[in-house]
Enzyme design. Structure first.
Site, PDB file in Angstrom:
ATOM      1  N   HIS A   1       0.795  -1.239   0.000  1.00  0.00           N
ATOM      2  CA  HIS A   1       0.000   0.000   0.000  1.00  0.00           C
ATOM      3  C   HIS A   1       0.826   1.287   0.000  1.00  0.00           C
ATOM      4  CE1 HIS A   1      -3.466  -2.455   0.256  1.00  0.00           C
ATOM      5  NE2 HIS A   1      -3.584  -2.544   1.552  1.00  0.00           N
TER       6      HIS A   1
ATOM      7  N   HIS B   1      -9.684   1.696   0.713  1.00  0.00           N
ATOM      8  CA  HIS B   1      -9.586   0.549   1.626  1.00  0.00           C
ATOM      9  C   HIS B   1     -10.663   0.586   2.713  1.00  0.00           C
ATOM     10  CE1 HIS B   1      -7.791  -2.840   3.565  1.00  0.00           C
ATOM     11  NE2 HIS B   1      -6.621  -2.727   2.949  1.00  0.00           N
TER      12      HIS B   1
ATOM     13  N   TYR C   1     -13.546  -0.474   5.137  1.00  0.00           N
ATOM     14  CA  TYR C   1     -13.989  -1.720   5.764  1.00  0.00           C
ATOM     15  C   TYR C   1     -15.486  -1.598   6.032  1.00  0.00           C
ATOM     16  CZ  TYR C   1      -9.127  -3.050   7.027  1.00  0.00           C
ATOM     17  OH  TYR C   1      -7.807  -3.414   7.012  1.00  0.00           O
TER      18      TYR C   1
ATOM     19  N   ASP D   1      -8.255 -13.049   1.461  1.00  0.00           N
ATOM     20  CA  ASP D   1      -7.401 -11.893   1.214  1.00  0.00           C
ATOM     21  C   ASP D   1      -6.783 -12.125  -0.163  1.00  0.00           C
ATOM     22  OD1 ASP D   1      -5.940  -9.584   1.319  1.00  0.00           O
ATOM     23  OD2 ASP D   1      -4.659 -10.165   2.989  1.00  0.00           O
TER      24      ASP D   1
ATOM     25  N   GLU E   1     -11.825  -4.155  -2.606  1.00  0.00           N
ATOM     26  CA  GLU E   1     -10.915  -3.122  -3.114  1.00  0.00           C
ATOM     27  C   GLU E   1     -10.688  -3.321  -4.611  1.00  0.00           C
ATOM     28  OE1 GLU E   1      -7.352  -3.161  -0.340  1.00  0.00           O
ATOM     29  OE2 GLU E   1      -8.596  -4.750   0.477  1.00  0.00           O
TER      30      GLU E   1
END
Length: 344
Positions: A109, A178, A180, A245, A309
């Protein structure tokens, strides 16, 4: 009609330059979004359930202090390159570039101080806000002066996020948000009762450090087949998965298409994700552990949120058969993601 308001949210610590952080509130009949000039962070997103009640469905903090401390990129725009670059290293035009390693042996990132940790310059629009920054040549090890614009616009039930960039030297670039989400309301303990679907025929298997192996694997017959909605908790159990992920490979049309849907049957809240991007990282907050105190002093345990994302594929700069991630001088990087909220 979208109403746009701005107010002061706080002031950065002196060692971070002491700049003023503003909050921009975008409000329509059905959605209210709060966005910070620090990291273009979506700090709150309220949407209606079928009962007509608004609930905040993104994780975050009540005060600036939460965002200036270490946190897992809650709501932020990440870059210059979102996701992981293997060993923080890539070669362009015969020159090797070494980035800061901040995720085990890899760079994640954007590095130590990515786009999520800096103040952006805002411009208020009639239905949203545009943030600008210049990422200087050499910042976090990346080449070229990179001009970046991130624009949030709210229209009824739809939040659009547009990313544009221009560079003075060839550079890898990959921008995403990003946020959540927990559609039962932030602070709810898990997302097991959510239904998720992702329009992807293939995904990227990863090694133990979360770097794609290079294989583009079919989802058919695996726990990664989310083309039909699955109830998340039961699905994780059925396939003995600790969580997701992973990057899912989307059609590479470069035009808007529906790529994912999350639904929370108990409240009727639904979020659709549409994008121009070739990939989407589905992450089920496997690394949250209850140690962070969020909004309203709630704790955020493992699997208490999900991220969808939209982005290029991880480590694309080192994988020639992945979609191109290099931006050339004279070109413009331009991608948009649309989040559509509803309740039924």
């Amino acid at each position: 009609m979208t109403e746009v308001k701005r107010e002061v949210f706080g002031q950065m610590p002196q060692e971070e330059g002491g700049g003023v952080v503003e909050k921009f509130i975008l409000k329509s009949d059905s959605v209210k979004v709060e966005i910070l000039s620090l990291g273009c962070i979506i700090a709150a997103l309220e949407m209606k359930g079928r009962d007509g009640e608004f609930s905040d469905v993104v994780l975050g903090f009540d005060t600036l202090e939460g965002y200036t401390r270490k946190h897992p990129f809650f709501g932020a725009v990440v870059g210059r390159v979102a996701n992981r670059i293997a060993k923080g290293r890539f070669t362009m035009e015969g020159k090797e570039y070494q980035l800061f390693l901040n995720n085990g042996p890899n760079s994640l990132h954007g590095g130590a101080k990515g786009f999520d940790k800096v103040l952006w310059t805002p411009q208020v629009l009639s239905n949203g806000v545009c943030f600008f920054r210049l990422s200087p040549d050499g910042e976090e090890g990346y080449p070229g002066d990179l001009k970046v614009w991130v624009t949030y616009t709210l229209s009824g039930r739809e939040l659009a996020i547009n990313y544009r960039a221009q560079t003075s030297k060839m550079t890898p670039i990959n921008l995403t948000n990003h946020a959540y989400f927990n559609l039962s309301g932030q602070g709810s303990q898990d997302i097991y009762d959510h239904e998720i679907s992702i329009e992807a025929d293939s995904y990227l298997p990863v090694d133990e450090t979360k770097i794609p192996t290079g294989e583009v694997a079919t989802v058919q017959g695996t726990g990664f087949d989310l083309r039909q909605p699955v109830e998340l908790g039961k699905h994780l159990q059925k396939f003995h998965l600790d969580g997701f992920d992973h990057n899912f490979c989307l059609q590479q049309a470069g035009t808007r298409h529906l790529v994912a849907r999350a639904r929370h049957p108990p409240t009727g809240r639904t979020m659709e994700v549409h994008t121009t991007q070739p990939g989407i990282q589905f992450y089920t907050a496997n690394n949250l552990d209850g140690s962070l105190k969020g909004k309203g002093s709630v704790t955020y345990p493992k699997h208490s949120a999900f991220c969808l994302e939209t982005q290029n594929w991880p480590d694309a700069v080192n994988k020639p058969h992945f979609p191109n991630t290099l931006l050339q001088p004279g070109e413009e990087y331009n991608h948009t993601t649309w989040l559509v909220f509803s309740a039924a």
